[in-house]
Design a protein around this motif. Structure first.
Motif, PDB file in Angstrom:
ATOM      1  N   PHE A 134       0.832  -1.205   0.000  1.00  0.00           N
ATOM      2  CA  PHE A 134       0.000   0.000   0.000  1.00  0.00           C
ATOM      3  C   PHE A 134       0.866   1.256   0.000  1.00  0.00           C
ATOM      4  CE2 PHE A 134      -2.687   3.326   1.826  1.00  0.00           C
ATOM      5  CZ  PHE A 134      -3.782   3.238   0.969  1.00  0.00           C
ATOM      6  N   THR A 135       1.969   1.216   0.731  1.00  0.00           N
ATOM      7  CA  THR A 135       2.885   2.361   0.739  1.00  0.00           C
ATOM      8  C   THR A 135       3.453   2.602  -0.657  1.00  0.00           C
ATOM      9  OG1 THR A 135       3.463   1.905   3.046  1.00  0.00           O
ATOM     10  CG2 THR A 135       4.958   3.331   1.811  1.00  0.00           C
ATOM     11  N   PRO A 146      -2.520  12.630  -4.043  1.00  0.00           N
ATOM     12  CA  PRO A 146      -1.741  12.710  -2.797  1.00  0.00           C
ATOM     13  C   PRO A 146      -2.533  12.355  -1.546  1.00  0.00           C
ATOM     14  CG  PRO A 146      -2.254  14.898  -3.634  1.00  0.00           C
ATOM     15  CD  PRO A 146      -2.618  13.936  -4.717  1.00  0.00           C
ATOM     16  N   ASN A 147      -3.850  12.523  -1.587  1.00  0.00           N
ATOM     17  CA  ASN A 147      -4.641  12.232  -0.391  1.00  0.00           C
ATOM     18  C   ASN A 147      -4.720  10.742  -0.076  1.00  0.00           C
ATOM     19  OD1 ASN A 147      -5.143  14.896   0.292  1.00  0.00           O
ATOM     20  ND2 ASN A 147      -6.997  15.009  -0.954  1.00  0.00           N
ATOM     21  N   MET A 148      -4.218   9.892  -0.980  1.00  0.00           N
ATOM     22  CA  MET A 148      -4.102   8.470  -0.644  1.00  0.00           C
ATOM     23  C   MET A 148      -3.185   8.282   0.563  1.00  0.00           C
ATOM     24  SD  MET A 148      -5.763   6.109  -2.419  1.00  0.00           S
ATOM     25  CE  MET A 148      -4.738   4.647  -2.638  1.00  0.00           C
ATOM     26  N   ALA A 149      -2.307   9.248   0.798  1.00  0.00           N
ATOM     27  CA  ALA A 149      -1.396   9.169   1.944  1.00  0.00           C
ATOM     28  C   ALA A 149      -2.132   9.306   3.269  1.00  0.00           C
ATOM     29  CB  ALA A 149      -0.319  10.243   1.835  1.00  0.00           C
ATOM     30  N   THR A 150      -3.353   9.838   3.243  1.00  0.00           N
ATOM     31  CA  THR A 150      -4.099  10.067   4.485  1.00  0.00           C
ATOM     32  C   THR A 150      -5.201   9.034   4.708  1.00  0.00           C
ATOM     33  OG1 THR A 150      -5.687  11.578   3.436  1.00  0.00           O
ATOM     34  CG2 THR A 150      -3.647  12.533   4.283  1.00  0.00           C
ATOM     35  N   VAL A 151      -5.240   8.019   3.859  1.00  0.00           N
ATOM     36  CA  VAL A 151      -6.243   6.954   3.979  1.00  0.00           C
ATOM     37  C   VAL A 151      -5.624   5.772   4.720  1.00  0.00           C
ATOM     38  CG1 VAL A 151      -7.683   5.325   2.684  1.00  0.00           C
ATOM     39  CG2 VAL A 151      -7.392   7.661   1.856  1.00  0.00           C
ATOM     40  N   GLY A 152      -6.392   5.162   5.605  1.00  0.00           N
ATOM     41  CA  GLY A 152      -5.878   4.002   6.337  1.00  0.00           C
ATOM     42  C   GLY A 152      -6.995   3.057   6.716  1.00  0.00           C
ATOM     43  N   THR A 153      -6.615   1.966   7.371  1.00  0.00           N
ATOM     44  CA  THR A 153      -7.627   1.011   7.816  1.00  0.00           C
ATOM     45  C   THR A 153      -7.150   0.240   9.035  1.00  0.00           C
ATOM     46  OG1 THR A 153      -9.090  -0.799   7.120  1.00  0.00           O
ATOM     47  CG2 THR A 153      -6.834  -0.875   6.298  1.00  0.00           C
ATOM     48  N   CYS A 154      -8.076   0.008   9.956  1.00  0.00           N
ATOM     49  CA  CYS A 154      -7.844  -0.971  11.011  1.00  0.00           C
ATOM     50  C   CYS A 154      -7.922  -2.354  10.369  1.00  0.00           C
ATOM     51  CB  CYS A 154      -8.899  -0.840  12.103  1.00  0.00           C
ATOM     52  SG  CYS A 154      -8.915   0.769  12.926  1.00  0.00           S
ATOM     53  N   CYS A 155      -7.357  -3.331  11.026  1.00  0.00           N
ATOM     54  CA  CYS A 155      -7.265  -4.649  10.402  1.00  0.00           C
ATOM     55  C   CYS A 155      -7.325  -5.728  11.484  1.00  0.00           C
ATOM     56  CB  CYS A 155      -5.955  -4.734   9.621  1.00  0.00           C
ATOM     57  SG  CYS A 155      -5.780  -6.207   8.630  1.00  0.00           S
ATOM     58  N   LEU A 156      -8.426  -6.462  11.517  1.00  0.00           N
ATOM     59  CA  LEU A 156      -8.618  -7.566  12.464  1.00  0.00           C
ATOM     60  C   LEU A 156      -8.689  -8.864  11.678  1.00  0.00           C
ATOM     61  CD1 LEU A 156      -9.361  -8.747  15.292  1.00  0.00           C
ATOM     62  CD2 LEU A 156     -11.750  -8.210  14.741  1.00  0.00           C
ATOM     63  N   VAL A 157      -7.831  -9.812  12.031  1.00  0.00           N
ATOM     64  CA  VAL A 157      -7.757 -11.082  11.306  1.00  0.00           C
ATOM     65  C   VAL A 157      -7.836 -12.242  12.291  1.00  0.00           C
ATOM     66  CG1 VAL A 157      -6.169 -12.599  10.034  1.00  0.00           C
ATOM     67  CG2 VAL A 157      -6.515 -10.238   9.287  1.00  0.00           C
ATOM     68  N   ILE A 237      -2.950  -0.160   8.823  1.00  0.00           N
ATOM     69  CA  ILE A 237      -2.334  -0.253   7.506  1.00  0.00           C
ATOM     70  C   ILE A 237      -2.716   1.013   6.758  1.00  0.00           C
ATOM     71  CG2 ILE A 237      -2.458  -1.448   5.275  1.00  0.00           C
ATOM     72  CD1 ILE A 237      -2.490  -4.072   6.796  1.00  0.00           C
ATOM     73  N   GLY A 238      -1.738   1.612   6.084  1.00  0.00           N
ATOM     74  CA  GLY A 238      -1.969   2.902   5.447  1.00  0.00           C
ATOM     75  C   GLY A 238      -1.597   4.033   6.392  1.00  0.00           C
ATOM     76  N   ASP A 239      -2.314   5.160   6.284  1.00  0.00           N
ATOM     77  CA  ASP A 239      -1.986   6.353   7.089  1.00  0.00           C
ATOM     78  C   ASP A 239      -0.506   6.678   6.965  1.00  0.00           C
ATOM     79  OD1 ASP A 239      -4.618   6.777   8.285  1.00  0.00           O
ATOM     80  OD2 ASP A 239      -4.220   4.964   9.455  1.00  0.00           O
ATOM     81  N   GLU A 245       7.919  10.761   6.635  1.00  0.00           N
ATOM     82  CA  GLU A 245       7.932  12.226   6.603  1.00  0.00           C
ATOM     83  C   GLU A 245       7.707  12.776   5.197  1.00  0.00           C
ATOM     84  OE1 GLU A 245      10.560  15.894   8.473  1.00  0.00           O
ATOM     85  OE2 GLU A 245      11.566  14.006   7.973  1.00  0.00           O
ATOM     86  N   ARG A 246       8.166  12.044   4.175  1.00  0.00           N
ATOM     87  CA  ARG A 246       8.049  12.578   2.812  1.00  0.00           C
ATOM     88  C   ARG A 246       6.598  12.705   2.351  1.00  0.00           C
ATOM     89  NH1 ARG A 246      10.113   7.469   2.443  1.00  0.00           N
ATOM     90  NH2 ARG A 246       9.025   5.892   1.191  1.00  0.00           N
ATOM     91  N   TYR A 247       5.670  12.075   3.076  1.00  0.00           N
ATOM     92  CA  TYR A 247       4.257  12.203   2.716  1.00  0.00           C
ATOM     93  C   TYR A 247       3.504  13.134   3.666  1.00  0.00           C
ATOM     94  CZ  TYR A 247       5.423   8.127  -0.083  1.00  0.00           C
ATOM     95  OH  TYR A 247       6.024   7.268  -0.978  1.00  0.00           O
ATOM     96  N   ASN A 248       4.215  13.715   4.627  1.00  0.00           N
ATOM     97  CA  ASN A 248       3.562  14.632   5.558  1.00  0.00           C
ATOM     98  C   ASN A 248       3.901  16.071   5.172  1.00  0.00           C
ATOM     99  OD1 ASN A 248       3.130  16.192   8.257  1.00  0.00           O
ATOM    100  ND2 ASN A 248       2.120  14.211   8.523  1.00  0.00           N
TER     101      ASN A 248
END
Length: 382
Positions: A134-135, A146-157, A237-239, A245-248
């Motif tokens: 994803f990175t 660029p806003n893909m850098a601010t998307v994330g997800t919790c992950c329960l498996v 995962i994500g965020d 730093e290069r995406y902030n």
């Protein structure tokens, strides 16, 4: 005043069907054998009332609240055992969809390398490869999205391998075991997952230990603790804006940009993993995104499943949560049902629930699901 608001909403939004009405059986919850079970859509619900997997029965439901559904989920069962995933996205649906597309594939490829053996390291590697993928996608799209850098997800498996259950978690979704209490007929609730949310004191302590020189690593805003005053979960995962730093920096939205340099990742993609050997008293396991647990306690959820038929268990849990959400807002459940997605998010979150029921005869015999079962929540929800 509230009733007046509801009357207005009733005029603005088309009512949705109730149980038993307007059901569609067009594979909304993905592939896999139906076995005569009811599967379909009811208003903002998507459900599979009952189905078979390698170690017993399962029930699965999603209810949408956001304009675009941010939750994704899957159950996969075959020669390898059983894999369950709940992916509670935030900032958009892209990360949850990516994880649903890739995490299980990585898991299967890694288990194949080890002749089908599953360990905690197997699961950890699958998480790591998914995060790396994803990175890389964020990097590829940085100039155009660029806003893909601010998307994330919790992950329960959850993974069932032979007679062992693994639970891996990032974020604040939750897995709760319903365990029979001896021969009393009673049932006990046992939380198996570790949550990573800044509102938990232990997580705030963990973050402060990891970032001893940052007095703003956790900030209380409007009564809610948040990492850097921005996000509640400390692992995902994500965020990537909170990991690299290069995406902030511009052009991401100002609210995500930190005022000081990031000298180390703030969020982590390293899951907490536990394993346990099945016991005959282990009756069922509830996997759910945090939208359910905002309104139901572990004990209440386990009691609901234990006290009713297996078929429709997941949908029953979601309905109980929505009834509680309506009660908190001093409104009728029937009025809540009339509110459309997006506006609905003011009352509750997207909620995903999967309930696994355990057949210990199948587990002890090492039975495998043949043909394989694959059920996923639909990606086309809008």
């Amino acid at each position: 005043m509230l009733q007046g608001l509801m009357n207005l909403l009733s005029l603005c939004f088309k009512p949705f069907g109730h149980d038993g009405e307007n059901h569609e059986t067009n594979g909304i919850l993905g592939g896999g054998s139906r076995g005569g079970s009811r599967e379909g859509k009811d208003g903002l619900f998507w459900f599979r009332d009952i189905g078979k997997y390698g170690s017993g029965d399962f029930s699965m439901t999603v209810v949408q609240a956001n304009q675009v559904l941010e939750d994704q989920s899957q159950i996969e069962s075959g020669q390898f055992g059983t894999f369950v995933g709940i992916y509670d996205g935030h900032g958009g649906p892209e990360a949850a969809r990516y994880v649903c597309d890739h995490l299980f594939k990585h898991f299967r490829a890694i288990t194949a390398e080890s002749q089908g053996v599953v360990t905690a390291e197997t699961i950890e590697r699958a998480f790591r490869q998914t995060e790396e993928g994803f990175t890389a996608l964020v990097s590829e799209l940085w100039s155009t999205q660029p806003n893909m850098a601010t998307v994330g997800t919790c992950c329960l498996v959850g993974v069932i391998y032979q007679q062992t259950l693994f639970i891996a978690n990032l974020g604040d979704s939750r897995a709760v075991l319903g365990k029979k209490v001896g021969n009393t007929g009673g049932i006990a609730a046992m939380q198996l997952s570790t949550e990573h949310n800044a509102n938990i004191e232990a997580i705030r302590h963990e973050l402060k230990e990891l970032h001893p020189n940052d007095p703003q690593i956790v900030v209380l805003k409007h009564g809610v603790w948040k990492v850097k005053g921005i996000i509640q979960v400390s692992r995902s995962i994500g965020d990537v804006y909170m990991k690299h730093e290069r995406y902030n920096k511009e052009p991401i939205n100002r609210k995500f940009r930190l005022p000081e340099p990031m000298n180390m990742p703030i969020l982590s993609a390293n899951p907490t993993i536990i394993s346990l050997t099945f016991h005959p008293n282990d009756s069922f396991l509830i996997f759910a995104s945090d939208g359910l647990w905002e309104h139901l306690s572990n004990e209440k959820a386990v009691d609901i499943v234990h006290s009713h038929p297996r078929a429709g268990s997941a949908k029953r849990l979601v309905e109980a949560a929505l009834q509680e959400a309506a009660r908190k807002r001093e409104m009728r459940y029937s009025d809540l049902q009339k509110i459309d997605k997006k506006v609905r998010r003011h009352f509750h979150d997207d909620i995903t629930v999967i309930v696994l029921f355990f057949n210990h005869d199948l587990i002890s015999r090492g039975a495998v699901q043949d043909p394989p079962v694959s059920n996923r929540s639909a990606l086309e929800h809008r």
